[in-house]
Design an enzyme around this catalytic site. Structure first.
Site, PDB file in Angstrom:
ATOM      1  N   CYS A 252       5.502   0.098   7.438  1.00  0.00           N
ATOM      2  CA  CYS A 252       5.185   1.259   6.613  1.00  0.00           C
ATOM      3  C   CYS A 252       6.447   1.659   5.862  1.00  0.00           C
ATOM      4  O   CYS A 252       7.525   1.728   6.455  1.00  0.00           O
ATOM      5  CB  CYS A 252       4.727   2.406   7.521  1.00  0.00           C
ATOM      6  SG  CYS A 252       4.345   3.926   6.623  1.00  0.00           S
ATOM      7  N   LEU A 253       6.301   1.933   4.563  1.00  0.00           N
ATOM      8  CA  LEU A 253       7.476   2.323   3.771  1.00  0.00           C
ATOM      9  C   LEU A 253       8.122   3.600   4.307  1.00  0.00           C
ATOM     10  O   LEU A 253       9.309   3.822   4.109  1.00  0.00           O
ATOM     11  CB  LEU A 253       7.083   2.513   2.300  1.00  0.00           C
ATOM     12  CG  LEU A 253       6.656   1.245   1.538  1.00  0.00           C
ATOM     13  CD1 LEU A 253       6.136   1.622   0.151  1.00  0.00           C
ATOM     14  CD2 LEU A 253       7.801   0.250   1.431  1.00  0.00           C
TER      15      LEU A 253
ATOM     16  N   GLN B 256       3.238  10.033   0.855  1.00  0.00           N
ATOM     17  CA  GLN B 256       4.511   9.309   0.930  1.00  0.00           C
ATOM     18  C   GLN B 256       5.380   9.510  -0.308  1.00  0.00           C
ATOM     19  O   GLN B 256       6.551   9.129  -0.315  1.00  0.00           O
ATOM     20  CB  GLN B 256       4.262   7.809   1.128  1.00  0.00           C
ATOM     21  CG  GLN B 256       3.568   7.462   2.432  1.00  0.00           C
ATOM     22  CD  GLN B 256       3.366   5.969   2.562  1.00  0.00           C
ATOM     23  OE1 GLN B 256       2.416   5.420   2.025  1.00  0.00           O
ATOM     24  NE2 GLN B 256       4.282   5.298   3.248  1.00  0.00           N
TER      25      GLN B 256
ATOM     26  N   HIS C  18      -2.804   7.871   6.529  1.00  0.00           N
ATOM     27  CA  HIS C  18      -1.766   8.725   5.924  1.00  0.00           C
ATOM     28  C   HIS C  18      -2.376  10.019   5.361  1.00  0.00           C
ATOM     29  O   HIS C  18      -1.747  11.069   5.381  1.00  0.00           O
ATOM     30  CB  HIS C  18      -1.055   8.005   4.779  1.00  0.00           C
ATOM     31  CG  HIS C  18       0.083   7.126   5.210  1.00  0.00           C
ATOM     32  ND1 HIS C  18       1.207   7.609   5.845  1.00  0.00           N
ATOM     33  CD2 HIS C  18       0.287   5.794   5.081  1.00  0.00           C
ATOM     34  CE1 HIS C  18       2.044   6.609   6.091  1.00  0.00           C
ATOM     35  NE2 HIS C  18       1.508   5.484   5.637  1.00  0.00           N
TER      36      HIS C  18
ATOM     37  N   GLY D 127       0.847  -1.190   0.000  1.00  0.00           N
ATOM     38  CA  GLY D 127       0.000   0.000   0.000  1.00  0.00           C
ATOM     39  C   GLY D 127       0.878   1.235   0.000  1.00  0.00           C
ATOM     40  O   GLY D 127       1.997   1.201   0.515  1.00  0.00           O
TER      41      GLY D 127
ATOM     42  N   HIS E 128      -4.755   1.728   7.296  1.00  0.00           N
ATOM     43  CA  HIS E 128      -3.389   2.262   7.428  1.00  0.00           C
ATOM     44  C   HIS E 128      -3.157   3.381   6.406  1.00  0.00           C
ATOM     45  O   HIS E 128      -2.675   4.463   6.750  1.00  0.00           O
ATOM     46  CB  HIS E 128      -2.379   1.115   7.240  1.00  0.00           C
ATOM     47  CG  HIS E 128      -0.945   1.547   7.234  1.00  0.00           C
ATOM     48  ND1 HIS E 128      -0.061   1.209   8.229  1.00  0.00           N
ATOM     49  CD2 HIS E 128      -0.245   2.310   6.360  1.00  0.00           C
ATOM     50  CE1 HIS E 128       1.117   1.760   7.965  1.00  0.00           C
ATOM     51  NE2 HIS E 128       1.043   2.408   6.832  1.00  0.00           N
ATOM     52  N   GLU E 129      -3.541   3.116   5.152  1.00  0.00           N
ATOM     53  CA  GLU E 129      -3.310   4.110   4.089  1.00  0.00           C
ATOM     54  C   GLU E 129      -4.205   5.345   4.278  1.00  0.00           C
ATOM     55  O   GLU E 129      -3.784   6.472   4.046  1.00  0.00           O
ATOM     56  CB  GLU E 129      -3.545   3.498   2.703  1.00  0.00           C
ATOM     57  CG  GLU E 129      -2.665   2.292   2.365  1.00  0.00           C
ATOM     58  CD  GLU E 129      -1.189   2.530   2.615  1.00  0.00           C
ATOM     59  OE1 GLU E 129      -0.723   3.682   2.500  1.00  0.00           O
ATOM     60  OE2 GLU E 129      -0.485   1.551   2.954  1.00  0.00           O
TER      61      GLU E 129
END
Ligand code: CO
Length: 184
Positions: A98-99, A50, A144, A45, A140-141
């Protein structure tokens, strides 16, 4: 085009992202680039902040999880201007990464199912209900887009224990297999 991933410490990850209009310049290209960037970084994701864009878009490609969850084979979607309109009372724990927080993995508690409204790349309105891993990735996304990170869901003690790691990430002092960008 592959973007570097903006990591923890960058103000853009803490901003509330703006809704996208149908005539947003290069909307399809942004979505394509987000998929490409996510694939390159082995993510499942990715949210627009990001990649340095404060707009309400995230993409998910859960195919990598299809060994454990066959139903996720081919799940590849862009969510534009999403709204989570319902969530279950029931909460579940799931280990998240998470990236933008490389080296960190923590259990996070969230509702087990959600109902979401969004538009796709062609601005078709869609309403869907998800449970399991997809509900988890979506939440989660979605966070963001409101400037929320998985570490915000941890108790103060756990958060405190991550301070050293977070500091290193914000300085870019972290080993990652993809390009990162600090302080955007
Ligand atoms: Co993330």
């Amino acid at each position: 085009m592959i973007y570097p991933i903006v990591v923890y410490g960058s103000p853009i990850l803490r901003k509330k992202a703006l809704e996208v209009s149908q005539d947003h310049p290069n909307l399809k290209k942004i979505v394509d680039d987000m998929f490409e960037t996510m694939e390159r970084s082995d993510g499942i994701g990715l949210a627009a902040p990001q990649v340095g864009k404060s707009v309400r878009i995230f993409v998910i490609d859960a195919s990598a999880l299809s060994d454990e969850h066959p139903e996720l084979e081919g799940f590849r979607k862009a969510f534009i201007n999403p709204h989570i309109i319902e969530h279950s009372e029931e909460l579940v724990n799931y280990n998240e990464g998470c990236l933008s927080l490389p080296t960190i993995r923590e259990d996070v508690q969230r509702p087990s199912s959600i109902k979401i409204q969004y538009v796709d790349e062609n601005f078709n309105s869609i309403e869907e209900t998800y449970e399991g891993v997809i509900a988890r990735i979506i939440q989660h996304e979605y966070d963001h887009l409101d400037g929320i990170l998985l570490i915000d869901h941890l108790n103060p003690l756990k958060r405190k224990m991550l301070e050293g790691k977070l500091k290193a990430i914000s300085k870019g002092k972290v080993e990652v297999a993809y390009k990162i960008k600090t302080a955007v």
